[in-house]
Design an enzyme around this catalytic site. Structure first.
Site: not given
Ligand code: G3P
Length: 218
Positions: A87
């Site tokens: 990633k």
């Molecule tokens: O897949 C990306 C994710 O982990 C980010 O999620 O909720 O931190 O925006 P969030």
């Protein structure tokens, strides 16, 4: 459409795997930190444990942000296990590294994508997956699901093979909306996946079936 779980929590990964619908896992440095995983050896061992639980792709994020560093880290991560997908953030050196690693047959996931132009660059570089963050766009009053639809259209017009991996999914409705928009993958928290199970008419219907059975069978 593939379901990935977006966590580094081994219990949650096992629970989703046991449900029989899991196609892979995505992690990021924040999710690893949330589980208290630190130090190179512990991080590597944690990725290996995740690969032992699931059958599909497991995204492991690089920390380096320079071209040479991303490649070195990416090659080391990819060598850990055949299921590892490297990633890489959507930055200039990241795009160059995606081009290099994809040319070597290493799977990549281009992360922190917030615009169609960024998604175009990821696809041109040969990324296996592109990860638009829909929840974080919603957080700033921008339609995250609309971005998924735009990228799906653009990739379809030009026949890009990069898979659209909807990320930063926050709830069950996001999953449905990403399905409607044609996302190839949704990476979700466990509670959003389990939310798909729920419907009050299912509960009411089952209760009635069981009561009717009991009324004649005791
Ligand atoms: O897949 C990306 C994710 O982990 C980010 O999620 O909720 O931190 O925006 P969030």
């Amino acid at each position: 459409m593939k379901f990935f779980i977006d966590t580094a929590n081994l219990d949650q990964i096992k629970e989703a795997q046991d449900l029989g619908v899991l196609d892979g896992v995505t992690t990021n440095p924040s999710l690893m930190a949330k589980e208290g995983i630190s130090g190179e050896e512990n991080i590597i061992n944690h990725y290996k444990k995740i690969c032992e639980i699931v059958d599909g792709d497991v995204s492991a994020e690089v920390i380096a942000t320079d071209y040479e560093g991303v490649i070195k880290e990416g090659e080391a991560l990819a060598a850990l296990h055949p299921q590892i997908v490297v990633k890489i953030p959507m930055i200039k050196d990241g795009v160059k590294a995606i081009k290099y690693l994809s040319g070597k047959g290493i799977k990549t996931n281009c992360t922190l994508v917030f615009s169609p132009g960024q998604a175009l660059l990821a696809a041109k570089a040969g990324a296996t997956y592109v990860s638009p963050f829909i929840g974080r766009l919603d957080d700033i009053s921008t339609d995250g699901v609309e971005l998924i639809a735009q990228i799906v259209d653009i990739y379809s017009y030009y026949g890009f093979e990069t898979e659209v991996l909807a990320a930063s999914i926050r709830h069950t409705m996001h999953i449905i909306q990403c399905m409607e928009a044609g996302a190839d993958v949704a990476t979700c928290p466990l509670n959003a996946i389990l939310g798909l199970l729920n419907h009050p008419l299912t509960d009411i219907g089952l209760e009635k079936f069981l009561a009717d059975y009991k009324s004649v069978n005791g």
